[in-house]
Scaffold this motif. Structure first.
Motif, short mmCIF file in Angstrom:
data_model
loop_
_atom_site.label_atom_id
_atom_site.label_comp_id
_atom_site.label_asym_id
_atom_site.label_seq_id
_atom_site.Cartn_x
_atom_site.Cartn_y
_atom_site.Cartn_z
N LEU A 88 0.73 -1.21 -0.11
CA LEU A 88 -0.01 -0.18 0.07
C LEU A 88 0.83 0.98 -0.04
O LEU A 88 1.98 1.23 0.32
CB LEU A 88 -0.78 -0.19 1.23
CG LEU A 88 -1.94 -1.23 1.19
CD1 LEU A 88 -2.76 -0.87 2.42
CD2 LEU A 88 -2.72 -1.30 0.02
N GLY A 89 0.19 2.35 -0.57
CA GLY A 89 1.01 3.63 -0.50
C GLY A 89 1.32 4.28 0.71
O GLY A 89 0.59 3.88 1.84
N GLY A 90 2.20 5.00 1.12
CA GLY A 90 2.39 5.74 1.99
C GLY A 90 2.14 7.41 1.82
O GLY A 90 1.32 7.62 1.18
N ASP A 91 2.79 8.23 2.46
CA ASP A 91 2.51 9.60 2.43
C ASP A 91 3.67 10.59 2.05
O ASP A 91 3.60 11.74 1.88
CB ASP A 91 2.23 10.31 4.09
CG ASP A 91 3.44 10.10 4.77
OD1 ASP A 91 4.57 9.37 4.43
OD2 ASP A 91 3.40 10.33 5.96
N LYS A 92 4.53 10.09 1.26
CA LYS A 92 5.59 10.70 0.70
C LYS A 92 5.47 11.04 -0.62
O LYS A 92 5.12 10.17 -1.57
CB LYS A 92 7.02 10.05 0.99
CG LYS A 92 7.29 9.76 2.34
CD LYS A 92 7.33 11.31 3.17
CE LYS A 92 7.98 10.85 4.75
NZ LYS A 92 7.84 12.00 5.49
N MET B 252 13.00 -5.62 4.00
CA MET B 252 11.84 -4.90 4.49
C MET B 252 11.83 -4.13 5.65
O MET B 252 11.21 -3.19 5.99
CB MET B 252 10.50 -5.71 4.47
CG MET B 252 10.16 -6.53 3.46
SD MET B 252 9.46 -5.43 2.26
CE MET B 252 10.77 -5.17 1.18
N THR B 253 12.96 -4.47 6.69
CA THR B 253 13.18 -3.59 7.70
C THR B 253 13.96 -2.39 7.14
O THR B 253 14.19 -1.43 8.07
CB THR B 253 14.04 -4.41 8.96
OG1 THR B 253 15.11 -4.78 8.35
CG2 THR B 253 13.16 -5.80 8.95
N LYS B 254 14.30 -2.41 5.93
CA LYS B 254 15.50 -0.92 5.63
C LYS B 254 14.42 -0.14 4.88
O LYS B 254 14.93 0.79 4.26
CB LYS B 254 16.42 -1.36 4.69
CG LYS B 254 17.47 -2.60 5.29
CD LYS B 254 18.43 -3.07 4.41
CE LYS B 254 19.44 -3.80 5.40
NZ LYS B 254 20.69 -4.30 4.45
N VAL B 255 13.23 -0.53 4.63
CA VAL B 255 12.36 0.75 3.96
C VAL B 255 12.26 1.97 4.95
O VAL B 255 11.89 1.69 5.97
CB VAL B 255 11.13 0.07 3.93
CG1 VAL B 255 10.04 1.12 3.30
CG2 VAL B 255 10.96 -1.27 2.93
N SER B 256 12.62 3.20 4.33
CA SER B 256 12.76 4.27 5.35
C SER B 256 11.71 5.32 4.76
O SER B 256 11.22 6.24 5.70
CB SER B 256 14.14 4.74 5.44
OG SER B 256 14.61 5.26 4.15
N MET B 257 11.26 5.20 3.72
CA MET B 257 10.40 6.21 3.04
C MET B 257 9.16 5.39 2.15
O MET B 257 9.84 4.63 1.08
CB MET B 257 11.03 7.46 2.33
CG MET B 257 11.95 8.26 3.22
SD MET B 257 12.83 9.61 2.37
CE MET B 257 11.31 10.89 2.02
N ILE B 258 7.85 5.79 2.11
CA ILE B 258 7.01 5.25 1.14
C ILE B 258 6.26 6.30 0.51
O ILE B 258 5.73 7.03 1.04
CB ILE B 258 6.15 4.05 1.92
CG1 ILE B 258 6.93 3.23 2.64
CG2 ILE B 258 5.23 3.58 1.12
CD1 ILE B 258 6.23 2.40 3.78
N GLY B 259 6.37 5.76 -0.73
CA GLY B 259 5.55 7.19 -1.83
C GLY B 259 3.89 7.05 -1.67
O GLY B 259 3.52 6.01 -1.32
N ASN B 260 3.35 7.94 -2.03
CA ASN B 260 1.98 7.88 -2.18
C ASN B 260 1.59 7.64 -3.53
O ASN B 260 0.33 8.03 -3.95
CB ASN B 260 1.32 9.41 -1.92
CG ASN B 260 1.87 10.59 -2.75
OD1 ASN B 260 2.84 10.30 -3.59
ND2 ASN B 260 1.76 11.89 -2.14
N ASP B 261 2.29 6.93 -4.49
CA ASP B 261 1.91 6.64 -5.96
C ASP B 261 1.84 5.27 -6.27
O ASP B 261 2.14 4.75 -7.12
CB ASP B 261 2.87 7.52 -6.68
CG ASP B 261 4.41 6.71 -6.44
OD1 ASP B 261 4.75 6.38 -5.31
OD2 ASP B 261 5.28 6.91 -7.21
N MET B 262 1.32 4.62 -5.16
CA MET B 262 1.02 2.92 -5.46
C MET B 262 0.47 2.88 -6.87
O MET B 262 -0.34 3.36 -7.24
CB MET B 262 0.37 2.63 -4.35
CG MET B 262 0.43 0.95 -4.25
SD MET B 262 -0.36 -0.08 -5.54
CE MET B 262 -1.92 0.07 -5.46
N ALA B 263 1.20 2.00 -7.31
CA ALA B 263 0.64 1.56 -8.82
C ALA B 263 0.90 -0.09 -8.96
O ALA B 263 1.51 -0.66 -8.53
CB ALA B 263 1.33 2.47 -10.03
N LEU B 264 -0.10 -0.56 -9.95
CA LEU B 264 0.18 -1.91 -10.25
C LEU B 264 0.88 -2.17 -11.76
O LEU B 264 0.89 -1.04 -12.19
CB LEU B 264 -1.30 -2.50 -10.38
CG LEU B 264 -2.27 -2.62 -9.02
CD1 LEU B 264 -3.68 -3.11 -9.56
CD2 LEU B 264 -1.41 -3.57 -8.04
#
Length: 390
Positions: free
Chosen positions: A277-281, A343-355
């Motif tokens: 799922l998308g994040g807020d960045k 997966m523990t190294k994920v530091s930023m998640i974008g708001n542009d989730m795409a399939l």
């Protein structure tokens, strides 16, 4: 033939002292907008389409040396008959269009490829605006690769683009969350239910209920209705994908992930559409945060060891990132790591989730099934990159 199969099932059941499990929950919901055969596209029409793609690509750029294109479709009528008389049916259309282009500049030759597909009829993919878009993208990738430099090796920050790069999640994480590997305790995620296995904010789901997607199924190959299964929620392991047998042995509910290549194969837990799922960045903010690193946009082949979680993926399109800006394209980059650790190294998640555009095929135990992947732009800190730079 169906009647004979039912008699065989009853004969087997007669020698068994137990009772069959409850039948799957029925569904009248269809995920496919076109349940008719794939449409009118005869051999001559397919030949003309491929010739048009070839001519279009060569007219776009004089450096084009070779164009390869394919269009394939199948229309499955599935009948599932279980002990006790439960009968479930499904109609599954599936079409895929692929285009690859080779370009040359002097003695250097590079290639690019792109494809699209889904559970739709041919008509959705053979319109000029559809196949031209795929050809444009394949040509763009090939031209980008003409300017690529050797990829450096070492541990660095990696930004993954949205969409198809989710294939890394599929291989490095998704297979490890299938029920059979966890029941047998051969998965790196076995015994970790409820534990933190990824960075906060990481939520991964498997969803077979998205209309028209390549990995979607109205019912699985055991007759269980497909579902949206949350696997990792806010970094914590909360679920596995299950067929009926492994769900029963593990004391949980089936999730509609019992899939098989054909009637000649045994069903097993398999993914459908697996994505983060998308994040807020903002994606631009993520790239701007990287001092030196790699921006990986497209992937080719990859391998994963389910037991250890170790993976290796080759990048077909990637760029250097310097002082927050996208730099030169690189060639020969591979991402190396361990799924749970990555997966523990994920530091930023974008708001542009795409399939992904609808081209995924998953192999397991000699069986292949259509699947989907997806993710937003995300930053991973300290991932190992294999390169070819001296």
């Amino acid at each position: 033939m169906i009647k004979r199969a039912a008699q065989t099932v009853l004969a087997v059941q007669a020698g068994h002292t137990g009772s069959p499990g409850d039948g799957p929950v029925a569904t009248n919901h269809s995920l496919y907008t076109d349940e008719s055969p794939l449409g009118q596209m005869d051999f001559e029409a397919k030949v003309k389409l491929l010739a048009d793609i070839d001519a279009y690509a060569r007219a776009k750029d004089s450096r084009v040396r070779q164009v390869t294109a394919s269009i394939a479709g199948e229309w499955q009528a599935v009948q599932i008959l279980r002990a006790g008389g439960v009968r479930v049916a499904d109609i599954r259309p599936l079409v895929r269009l692929n285009v690859s282009v080779v370009v040359a500049d002097g003695d250097r030759m590079e290639s690019g490829g792109h494809g699209v597909g889904g559970r739709l009829a041919y008509e959705s993919f053979v319109q000029p605006e559809a196949w031209q878009a795929q050809t444009d993208e394949a040509l763009r990738q090939a031209v980008v690769n003409l300017d690529s430099v050797a990829a450096p090796a070492g541990e660095t920050t990696v930004v993954l683009g949205p969409g198809w790069p989710g294939v890394l999640l599929h291989e490095a994480v998704g297979h490890g969350l299938e029920g059979d590997f966890n029941r047998k305790k051969t998965s790196a995620f076995a015994g970790l239910m409820g534990e933190r296995v990824a960075s906060p904010g990481v939520t991964i789901v498997d969803d077979g209920t998205i209309a028209d997607r390549r990995g979607s199924i109205t019912v699985d190959d055991e007759g269980t209705a497909s579902s949206r299964t949350v696997l990792i929620e806010d970094g914590k392991l909360v679920g596995y994908m299950q067929d009926r047998m492994n769900a029963r042995l593990m004391g949980v509910a089936a999730t509609g992930n019992g899939r098989r290549q054909s009637f000649a194969h045994a069903p097993m837990p398999r993914m459908t559409n697996t994505y983060m799922l998308g994040g807020d960045k903002d994606p631009a903010e993520i790239l701007a945060s990287v001092k030196n690193g790699l921006y990986a946009v497209n992937f080719g082949g990859g391998q994963v060891d389910i037991t250890s979680g170790k993976f290796v993926f080759s990048c077909t399109e990637a760029y250097m990132v310097e002082d927050g800006k996208i730099g030169a394209p690189v060639k020969g980059a591979t991402l190396i790591g361990n799924g749970p650790d990555a997966m523990t190294k994920v530091s930023m998640i974008g708001n542009d989730m795409a399939l992904d555009p609808g081209v995924g095929t998953c192999g397991k135990d000699g069986q292949s099934v259509p699947v989907g992947v997806g993710q937003p732009t995300m930053r991973l800190d300290g991932l190992t990159v294999g390169g070819t730079a001296a």
